[in-house]
Design an enzyme around this catalytic site. Structure first.
Site, PDB file in Angstrom:
ATOM      1  N   HIS A 231      -3.035 -18.592  -1.874  1.00 20.48           N
ATOM      2  CA  HIS A 231      -1.924 -19.540  -1.561  1.00 20.48           C
ATOM      3  C   HIS A 231      -1.463 -20.489  -2.504  1.00 20.48           C
ATOM      4  O   HIS A 231      -2.192 -21.164  -3.175  1.00 20.48           O
ATOM      5  CB  HIS A 231      -2.220 -20.182   0.023  1.00 20.48           C
ATOM      6  CG  HIS A 231      -1.083 -21.312   0.357  1.00 20.48           C
ATOM      7  ND1 HIS A 231      -0.089 -20.758   0.423  1.00 20.48           N
ATOM      8  CD2 HIS A 231      -1.348 -22.505   0.546  1.00 20.48           C
ATOM      9  CE1 HIS A 231       0.841 -21.866   0.803  1.00 20.48           C
ATOM     10  NE2 HIS A 231      -0.204 -22.955   1.067  1.00 20.48           N
TER      11      HIS A 231
ATOM     12  N   ASN B 176       5.333 -24.771  -3.125  1.00 21.63           N
ATOM     13  CA  ASN B 176       4.612 -24.191  -1.969  1.00 21.63           C
ATOM     14  C   ASN B 176       5.651 -23.742  -0.830  1.00 21.63           C
ATOM     15  O   ASN B 176       6.317 -24.635  -0.019  1.00 21.63           O
ATOM     16  CB  ASN B 176       3.628 -25.154  -1.418  1.00 21.63           C
ATOM     17  CG  ASN B 176       2.863 -24.923  -0.077  1.00 21.63           C
ATOM     18  OD1 ASN B 176       3.316 -23.753   0.501  1.00 21.63           O
ATOM     19  ND2 ASN B 176       2.215 -25.613   0.160  1.00 21.63           N
TER      20      ASN B 176
ATOM     21  N   CYS C 126       0.960 -21.968   6.718  1.00 26.19           N
ATOM     22  CA  CYS C 126       0.830 -21.167   5.277  1.00 26.19           C
ATOM     23  C   CYS C 126      -0.055 -20.285   5.310  1.00 26.19           C
ATOM     24  O   CYS C 126       0.000 -19.397   4.610  1.00 26.19           O
ATOM     25  CB  CYS C 126       0.337 -22.346   4.359  1.00 26.19           C
ATOM     26  SG  CYS C 126       1.547 -23.974   4.142  1.00 26.19           S
TER      27      CYS C 126
HETATM   28  N1  COA Z   1       5.028 -39.604  -7.557  1.00 24.99           N
HETATM   29  C1  COA Z   1       4.552 -40.680  -8.014  1.00 24.99           C
HETATM   30  N2  COA Z   1       3.288 -41.166  -7.455  1.00 24.99           N
HETATM   31  C2  COA Z   1       3.078 -40.735  -6.299  1.00 24.99           C
HETATM   32  C3  COA Z   1       3.545 -39.439  -5.713  1.00 24.99           C
HETATM   33  C4  COA Z   1       4.598 -38.904  -6.421  1.00 24.99           C
HETATM   34  N3  COA Z   1       5.409 -37.922  -6.166  1.00 24.99           N
HETATM   35  N4  COA Z   1       2.845 -39.118  -4.509  1.00 24.99           N
HETATM   36  C5  COA Z   1       1.875 -40.058  -4.490  1.00 24.99           C
HETATM   37  N5  COA Z   1       2.084 -40.936  -5.562  1.00 24.99           N
HETATM   38  C6  COA Z   1       1.060 -42.147  -5.833  1.00 24.99           C
HETATM   39  C7  COA Z   1       0.616 -42.677  -4.474  1.00 24.99           C
HETATM   40  O1  COA Z   1       1.425 -43.587  -3.884  1.00 24.99           O
HETATM   41  C8  COA Z   1      -0.532 -43.262  -5.056  1.00 24.99           C
HETATM   42  O2  COA Z   1      -0.256 -44.484  -5.391  1.00 24.99           O
HETATM   43  P1  COA Z   1      -1.320 -45.860  -5.084  1.00 24.99           P
HETATM   44  O3  COA Z   1      -2.649 -45.411  -5.850  1.00 24.99           O
HETATM   45  O4  COA Z   1      -0.456 -46.926  -5.773  1.00 24.99           O
HETATM   46  O5  COA Z   1      -1.321 -45.841  -3.774  1.00 24.99           O
HETATM   47  C9  COA Z   1      -1.270 -42.529  -5.960  1.00 24.99           C
HETATM   48  O6  COA Z   1       0.241 -41.701  -6.379  1.00 24.99           O
HETATM   49  C10 COA Z   1      -2.198 -41.520  -5.880  1.00 24.99           C
HETATM   50  O7  COA Z   1      -1.913 -40.995  -4.660  1.00 24.99           O
HETATM   51  P2  COA Z   1      -2.890 -39.907  -4.032  1.00 24.99           P
HETATM   52  O8  COA Z   1      -2.241 -39.346  -2.633  1.00 24.99           O
HETATM   53  O9  COA Z   1      -4.256 -40.385  -4.078  1.00 24.99           O
HETATM   54  O10 COA Z   1      -2.735 -38.667  -4.850  1.00 24.99           O
HETATM   55  P3  COA Z   1      -3.216 -37.185  -5.172  1.00 24.99           P
HETATM   56  O11 COA Z   1      -3.945 -37.126  -6.457  1.00 24.99           O
HETATM   57  O12 COA Z   1      -4.513 -37.058  -4.091  1.00 24.99           O
HETATM   58  O13 COA Z   1      -2.104 -36.198  -5.087  1.00 24.99           O
HETATM   59  C11 COA Z   1      -1.140 -34.585  -3.652  1.00 24.99           C
HETATM   60  C12 COA Z   1      -1.315 -36.049  -3.909  1.00 24.99           C
HETATM   61  C13 COA Z   1      -0.390 -34.625  -2.202  1.00 24.99           C
HETATM   62  C14 COA Z   1      -0.644 -34.087  -4.571  1.00 24.99           C
HETATM   63  C15 COA Z   1      -2.631 -33.895  -3.175  1.00 24.99           C
HETATM   64  O14 COA Z   1      -3.355 -34.738  -2.298  1.00 24.99           O
HETATM   65  C16 COA Z   1      -2.377 -32.579  -2.626  1.00 24.99           C
HETATM   66  O15 COA Z   1      -1.951 -31.877  -3.366  1.00 24.99           O
HETATM   67  N6  COA Z   1      -2.838 -32.527  -1.158  1.00 24.99           N
HETATM   68  C17 COA Z   1      -3.018 -31.118  -0.674  1.00 24.99           C
HETATM   69  C18 COA Z   1      -1.659 -31.147   0.029  1.00 24.99           C
HETATM   70  C19 COA Z   1      -1.236 -29.548   0.345  1.00 24.99           C
HETATM   71  O16 COA Z   1      -1.589 -28.619  -0.340  1.00 24.99           O
HETATM   72  N7  COA Z   1      -0.437 -29.346   1.514  1.00 24.99           N
HETATM   73  C20 COA Z   1       0.190 -28.106   1.901  1.00 24.99           C
HETATM   74  C21 COA Z   1      -1.126 -27.220   2.727  1.00 24.99           C
HETATM   75  S1  COA Z   1      -0.586 -25.718   2.987  1.00 24.99           S
END
Ligand code: COA
Length: 332
Positions: free
Chosen positions: A259, A289, A112
């Site tokens: 980004h 993204n 990215c």
């Molecule tokens: N829909 C519903 N629930 C979801 C889900 C979705 N699409 N994705 C994850 N969950 C659930 C998980 O299973 C978890 O459930 P649990 O508590 O029962 O285990 C809960 O939601 C919380 O998950 P978590 O991973 O803590 O969520 P989060 O708030 O950290 O959000 C991301 C997840 C991926 C959105 C976030 O971590 C993020 O944006 N990270 C950066 C990723 C990124 O930018 N990558 C590219 C870089 S260039």
């Protein structure tokens, strides 16, 4: 002075829209969850147009916008982490497609952060009198890499391409690039070597933290929490470092283009840097993204609306797999 001027910008988005509601038909998720956690409502998926096609369309638009002839392009730089071919480089296909017959061509893969690294590279080539006009294209077709049973990662990414034609300028430019290879396993997609028919090959030796099962090979693997934490810190650090190098303050910058990974990441970084929200451009609600293509698609949208003006000080900041990060400040 290592300056660049954007002569033209262009973009290409595939026709097919994958909305959050569509994801809720294939996964246990909802529009409400995705929008609240990421700021994304929809993204595009390229059903049948390969990466090179998207890159060529965005490039043709950027060259047309620049007003220069394709023969006057001296270098094509393509940023991608999702090429159609291991070789030749995506930039060679683009060179052929746009008719940049006099250009050299090579690719840059820093996921990215690709457009930031490519623009920085371009500015250094432009310092050399042999290179006058450089076409930079960042293009990603991530749908074939994503695991559509993984609701945490697949909902984030979209396909698309953005391009810019840049030339040398006497105005200033500064950059700060960084890589933290210690976090390489936070976001990766391993090449599938199992198709080889070489009788001597055995399963690959794997570095720590890399999973290579039949189900996981060749698909994007992500530790969302680790990337999130890295991202906020990396964006703030990169902007602070580049401003330090430039002697400018956030108040001197007219436009910030981050980004487009997650609206919450952008909001946290904006808060940490004390940036006025009206100077920060965000388009992820519609595109998700698109990896390296995020920043040049923002540039293309802004340029199409005549919002990139002569004399403006613009700050670009990105992060991605590697884990890499970087920021650029330039005066248009
Ligand atoms: N829909 C519903 N629930 C979801 C889900 C979705 N699409 N994705 C994850 N969950 C659930 C998980 O299973 C978890 O459930 P649990 O508590 O029962 O285990 C809960 O939601 C919380 O998950 P978590 O991973 O803590 O969520 P989060 O708030 O950290 O959000 C991301 C997840 C991926 C959105 C976030 O971590 C993020 O944006 N990270 C950066 C990723 C990124 O930018 N990558 C590219 C870089 S260039």
């Amino acid at each position: 002075m290592r300056g660049i001027k954007i002569l033209g910008a262009g973009m290409y988005m595939p026709e097919t829209v994958a909305s959050n509601d569509w994801f809720s038909t294939i996964l246990d998720t909802s529009d409400e969850w995705i929008y609240t956690r990421t700021g994304i409502r929809e993204r595009r998926i390229s059903e049948d147009k390969p990466n090179w096609y998207m890159a060529a369309e965005a490039s043709r638009a950027a060259v047309a916008d620049s007003g220069i002839a394709p023969e006057d392009i001296d270098l094509v730089l393509a940023a991608t982490c999702s090429p159609d071919y291991f070789y030749p480089a995506l930039s060679c296909l683009v060179q052929q497609q746009v008719g940049a017959v006099n250009a050299a061509a090579f690719d840059i893969n820093s996921a990215c952060t690709g457009f930031i690294n490519a623009l920085d590279t371009a500015s250094r080539f432009l310092q050399d009198g042999d290179y006058r006009n450089i076409l930079i294209v960042a293009s990603e077709r991530l749908a074939p890499h994503c695991d559509y049973t993984d609701r945490t990662a697949s909902i984030l990414f979209g396909d698309g391409a953005g391009a810019a034609v840049v030339t040398r300028s006497d105005k200033p430019m500064w950059s700060y690039l960084s890589a933290k290879g210690d976090f390489f396993n936070a976001l990766y997609c391993k090449v599938d070597q199992s198709r080889s028919n070489c009788p001597l090959l055995k399963p690959d030796a794997l570095p720590e933290g890399i999973i290579d099962t039949e189900a996981k090979t060749h698909t994007l693997q992500m530790n969302g929490k680790a990337v999130y934490k890295f991202a906020v810190d990396a964006m703030e650090t990169a902007v602070n470092k580049v401003l330090e190098r430039s002697g400018l303050t956030t108040g001197d910058i007219d436009l910030f283009i981050p980004h487009q990974a997650n609206a919450r990441i952008i909001e946290s970084a904006v808060k940490g840097l004390n940036l006025p929200a009206e100077k920060v451009y965000v388009n992820l609600e519609k595109h998700g993204n698109t990896s390296s293509a995020c920043i040049p698609t923002c540039l293309a949208e802004l340029k199409a609306e005549s919002r990139i003006k002569e004399g403006m000080k613009i700050c670009l900041v990105g992060f991605g797999a590697g884990l890499t990060s970087g920021a650029i400040v330039f005066e248009q």
